[in-house]
Write an enzyme that holds these catalytic residues in place. Sequence first.
Site, PDB file in Angstrom:
ATOM      1  N   ARG A 137       4.228  39.119  -7.074  1.00 54.80           N
ATOM      2  CA  ARG A 137       4.797  40.194  -7.882  1.00 54.80           C
ATOM      3  C   ARG A 137       4.148  40.166  -9.266  1.00 54.80           C
ATOM      4  O   ARG A 137       3.561  39.161  -9.671  1.00 54.80           O
ATOM      5  CB  ARG A 137       6.306  40.010  -8.056  1.00 54.80           C
ATOM      6  N   LYS A 164      13.120  29.835  -8.755  1.00 54.58           N
ATOM      7  CA  LYS A 164      12.755  28.731  -7.877  1.00 54.58           C
ATOM      8  C   LYS A 164      11.261  28.493  -7.949  1.00 54.58           C
ATOM      9  O   LYS A 164      10.464  29.426  -7.867  1.00 54.58           O
ATOM     10  CB  LYS A 164      13.164  29.055  -6.426  1.00 54.58           C
ATOM     11  N   HIS A 224       3.202  47.029  -6.990  1.00 56.72           N
ATOM     12  CA  HIS A 224       3.923  46.245  -5.981  1.00 56.72           C
ATOM     13  C   HIS A 224       3.385  46.512  -4.576  1.00 56.72           C
ATOM     14  O   HIS A 224       3.601  45.719  -3.657  1.00 56.72           O
ATOM     15  CB  HIS A 224       5.412  46.581  -6.051  1.00 56.72           C
ATOM     16  N   ARG A 227       1.498  43.808  -2.851  1.00 53.23           N
ATOM     17  CA  ARG A 227       2.326  42.840  -2.128  1.00 53.23           C
ATOM     18  C   ARG A 227       2.645  43.375  -0.731  1.00 53.23           C
ATOM     19  O   ARG A 227       2.652  42.628   0.243  1.00 53.23           O
ATOM     20  CB  ARG A 227       3.590  42.571  -2.943  1.00 53.23           C
ATOM     21  N   HIS A 250      10.827  35.315   0.640  1.00 58.78           N
ATOM     22  CA  HIS A 250      12.028  36.118   0.880  1.00 58.78           C
ATOM     23  C   HIS A 250      13.120  35.242   1.485  1.00 58.78           C
ATOM     24  O   HIS A 250      12.846  34.440   2.387  1.00 58.78           O
ATOM     25  CB  HIS A 250      11.731  37.257   1.855  1.00 58.78           C
ATOM     26  N   TYR A 259       8.715  45.239   3.999  1.00 61.37           N
ATOM     27  CA  TYR A 259       7.383  45.126   3.407  1.00 61.37           C
ATOM     28  C   TYR A 259       6.259  45.327   4.420  1.00 61.37           C
ATOM     29  O   TYR A 259       5.114  45.531   4.033  1.00 61.37           O
ATOM     30  CB  TYR A 259       7.209  43.737   2.784  1.00 61.37           C
TER      31      TYR A 259
END
Length: 292
Positions: A137, A164, A224, A227, A250, A259
């Site tokens: 991203r 994370k 985006h 991605r 994800h 996606y």
Amino acid sequence: MHDHDRDALAMFIDYQRAQNLAATTITNRRSILTTFARWAGTLVDCDPFTLRRYIGRDAPITAGTRRTERGALTAFYTFLHDEGLRADNPALKLPVIRVPKGKPRPFTAEQIDALLTTGAYTRTRAMILLGYYQGFRASSIAPVHGDDIDRLTGRIRSVVKGRKEVWFPLHPVIAELADTMPDHDYWFPARGGREGHILAASVTNIITRAKKRAGIAERKLTPHSLRHAFATDLVEEGVDIRVVQELLAHEHLSTTQIYTQVSERRKDEGIRTLAGREVLATSGRGSVKIAA
């Protein structure tokens, strides 16, 4: 904005930081609430009818944007109510916003080539490559640092949603790119005398300008979409969707499915995996003997 509105918004921002929410989430919510306050003329003292009128305003915005705005308003007024700054929570009376299932919007290989070859500067090309070959991203591209590259294990570190830290496999193209980038500094340092790295919004703006230079007119294609192209092309090459889910970081497979676009070739190949059967030319009923 009134002073008590500013104070309430500042307290809400402090609360979200204490929750360890992502900086992008906090920034987006602040922007939504500030825009709403300007539109409504108030923030803390708003009533449910004004909230509904704002969410349902006649404007060229998507259902997804309305849902995002509803989420920010709900979080803010829930905070005010829980903290005793309001006796009620007007956001509780906001209707649920139904959003059509999202569809993937990947760049094609030709469009990615155009992004890279139509006058993009070195750092712009680096951003595009990180978006496509690592599936990053904009918020993960902006803070890439030389120390995030582990050449021994072939991994690249990134902080994903939820703050994370994740180590991803390093694509050979990005490994080669790393040889031309700073070893112990940010790849995209801030400008104008600021310390640190550029903002995610700057990455979005830079790649958007590259899209315009490349003559790509499709409005639904955004930075985006790199991605999305990353995920779609992995599936196209036969990579298991669970692996794609991990590479995209994800939490839910259903998000990964949004996606990934399945090509007609893959559909054709899929349906042809069913083995054929010998089918009789006639029903065969005439040869059946009926017992007396």
